[in-house]
Design a protein around this motif. Structure first.
Motif: not given
Length: 142
Positions: A128-136
């Protein structure tokens, strides 16, 4: 070289000094590529006009509701990640959009924070792969 993944941005100073480039794991390589896709606007990459997302087009359209922005961002991410990141099988894309105060006491700077959660399966390892990120956004920054 197959199986070797490199950190971006590249450290050209190390290359000039004939040192090895920084290597990263397959998961980290996929994550940095997805982040690059998400923060690149369509048409910005001259050799492939389909590379990137339409997030930049929505960046200054702050009048749209958070739900509409969330749906549009999720759709453009699904399309572009499925097209350009062939090392994973995309399973789910979740997006949340919230107002966030980045200012100080005297100066208020409200921006919309876009949090992205992408779930998939790494084809090479069947993990399994999980990408968790954020930006404005408004204007885009990270």
């Amino acid at each position: 070289m197959k199986g070797a993944y490199y950190k971006i941005p590249f450290d050209f100073e190390n290359l000039i000094e004939k040192k090895d480039a920084d290597k990263i794991s397959l998961d980290a390589s996929i994550s940095q590529h997805i982040f690059l896709i998400a923060t690149t606007s369509l048409g910005e990459c001259k050799y492939d006009e389909t590379y990137g997302t339409e997030i930049w087009e929505m960046d200054f359209d702050l009048m749209k509701s958070d739900n509409i922005l969330k749906e549009m961002i999720a759709e453009t991410l699904k399309t572009s990640v499925a097209m350009h990141e062939k090392r994973i099988r995309l399973e789910d894309v979740e997006v949340s959009v919230n107002d966030h105060n980045l200012g100080t006491l005297g100066k208020r700077r409200m921006k919309k924070k876009v949090a992205i959660l992408i779930k998939g399966l790494i084809l090479e390892t069947n993990r399994p792969f999980i990408f968790n990120n954020s930006f404005f956004v408004g204007p885009l920054s990270y």
